[in-house]
Design a protein around this motif. Structure first.
Motif, PDB file in Angstrom:
ATOM      1  N   ARG A   1      -1.313  -3.524   5.941  1.00  0.00           N
ATOM      2  CA  ARG A   1      -2.093  -2.553   6.725  1.00  0.00           C
ATOM      3  C   ARG A   1      -1.195  -1.795   7.695  1.00  0.00           C
ATOM      4  O   ARG A   1      -1.310  -0.564   7.827  1.00  0.00           O
TER       5      ARG A   1
ATOM      6  N   ILE B   1       0.834  -1.209   0.000  1.00  0.00           N
ATOM      7  CA  ILE B   1       0.000   0.000   0.000  1.00  0.00           C
ATOM      8  C   ILE B   1       0.863   1.251   0.000  1.00  0.00           C
ATOM      9  O   ILE B   1       0.691   2.144  -0.839  1.00  0.00           O
ATOM     10  N   SER B   2       1.815   1.336   0.912  1.00  0.00           N
ATOM     11  CA  SER B   2       2.628   2.553   1.034  1.00  0.00           C
ATOM     12  C   SER B   2       3.468   2.807  -0.210  1.00  0.00           C
ATOM     13  O   SER B   2       3.761   3.959  -0.537  1.00  0.00           O
TER      14      SER B   2
ATOM     15  N   ARG C   1      -8.422  -3.132  -2.137  1.00  0.00           N
ATOM     16  CA  ARG C   1      -6.987  -2.940  -1.903  1.00  0.00           C
ATOM     17  C   ARG C   1      -6.261  -4.242  -1.578  1.00  0.00           C
ATOM     18  O   ARG C   1      -5.036  -4.323  -1.733  1.00  0.00           O
TER      19      ARG C   1
ATOM     20  N   ALA D   1       0.942   0.630   5.776  1.00  0.00           N
ATOM     21  CA  ALA D   1       0.215   1.779   5.238  1.00  0.00           C
ATOM     22  C   ALA D   1       0.189   2.930   6.241  1.00  0.00           C
ATOM     23  O   ALA D   1       0.209   4.100   5.853  1.00  0.00           O
TER      24      ALA D   1
ATOM     25  N   TYR E   1      -7.108   3.349   3.351  1.00  0.00           N
ATOM     26  CA  TYR E   1      -5.936   3.255   2.487  1.00  0.00           C
ATOM     27  C   TYR E   1      -5.962   4.384   1.434  1.00  0.00           C
ATOM     28  O   TYR E   1      -6.964   4.629   0.811  1.00  0.00           O
TER      29      TYR E   1
ATOM     30  N   GLN F   1       0.866   4.263  -3.588  1.00  0.00           N
ATOM     31  CA  GLN F   1      -0.147   5.246  -3.246  1.00  0.00           C
ATOM     32  C   GLN F   1      -0.790   5.862  -4.491  1.00  0.00           C
ATOM     33  O   GLN F   1      -1.981   6.170  -4.489  1.00  0.00           O
TER      34      GLN F   1
END
Length: 304
Positions: free
Chosen positions: A200, A126-127, A140, A203, A301, A130
């Motif tokens: 998670r 996730i990070s 996600r 993120a 997210y 973006q």
């Protein structure tokens, strides 16, 4: 002089009430709102082709700048295995009393690399994406799952080299090799679940990706990649909880299952007790638990 009575104006609705009413009138919903769990699973299944295509594209581009290209998919774990053989097999003499040590070691390195790479890429799922998360609307969970699938595809490429190594060292082809399929399915489920948990966490706390290499290196040393857990626990008087922890450590369980499936000199008595139940249990705990944990933060997210 007559008095004029004025009726007090009605209470003005708040801006939020007006917007909510307007949205309801036109059938609009909150963008990025978390769907129900069954609906989330349905949406994820509907995008299964995207997950496969995304993982394949990432795998193809991974070594696109290297002159040897996709050869590094096999060379990287083989070079790691060579270094571990020199240090642990020769200098520390871990190969003593371990039949077929090179197939034993290479199998452990390949299977551990599958878990390690899945978790590392999942931490940044996730990070590190973006732009994609903010630009498109999709479940996600597709991202950490696709990264775990990418590592599974890479492992399957590497398995060709592993088979050659096994045959070169006299390990015969056997029906037990069919056990590779359920073992990899369970390991993939476990890897994807842990990846979603760390996706998670990553993120919200991107710095976790800097800590993970140290944690994973420690986990590798505890997982019997370069040495035999069975031999260690038989030759040393370790406390029973330590023995249970070592034998039922999830990566060790999947590594031992693959060694049992592929190497004829690795016998059933070297496996931890109830090994298939342990492998299935870890896959369900991590897979289902990680999926629900990730889903609960779905609407957060890409924000902030």
């Amino acid at each position: 002089m007559s008095q004029v009575l004025h009726t007090p104006p009605p209470r003005q609705a708040t801006v939020d009430d007006d917007l909510a009413t307007l949205a309801a009138r036109h059938g609009l919903a909150v963008s990025g709102a978390r769907p129900s769990l069954p609906e989330y699973v349905r949406q994820l299944w509907a995008r299964r082709h995207f997950i496969v295509a995304f993982s394949t594209a990432k795998l193809t581009s991974q070594y696109s700048q290297a002159k040897l290209g996709q050869v590094w998919q096999v060379m990287t774990p083989l070079l790691n295995a060579a270094v571990y053989y020199l240090i642990f097999g020769v200098l520390l003499d871990s190969k003593r009393d371990v039949p077929d040590y090179i197939p034993f070691l290479v199998t452990g390195v390949f299977i551990w690399t599958f878990t390690q790479s899945s978790i590392m890429s999942g931490t940044r799922a996730i990070s590190g994406n973006q732009g994609l998360v903010r630009a498109l609307h999709f479940p996600r969970a597709a991202l950490p799952i696709s990264f775990a699938l990418q590592q599974l595809q890479q492992l399957l490429f590497s398995m060709a080299a592993l088979v050659v190594i096994l045959l070169c060292f006299g390990v015969p082809i056997a029906f037990s090799w069919l056990l590779v399929v359920p073992a990899l399915v369970l390991q993939f489920t476990f890897n994807a679940g842990v990846s979603m948990i760390l996706a998670r966490v990553g993120a919200k706390t991107p710095d976790i990706s800097q800590l993970m290499p140290f944690l994973l290196r420690t986990w590798m040393y505890l997982s019997g990649v370069m040495w035999s857990i069975d031999r260690l626990t038989r030759q040393h008087d370790l406390p029973h909880p330590v023995i249970v922890m070592l034998k039922l450590n999830p990566p060790a369980v999947y590594i031992d299952l693959m060694r049992y499936a592929l190497i004829d000199s690795f016998h059933a008595h070297q496996l931890p007790p109830h090994v298939w139940a342990a492998a299935t249990g870890w896959a369900l705990i991590a897979g289902v638990g990680g999926f629900i944990y990730f889903w609960k933060a779905e609407e957060t997210y890409g924000r902030g």
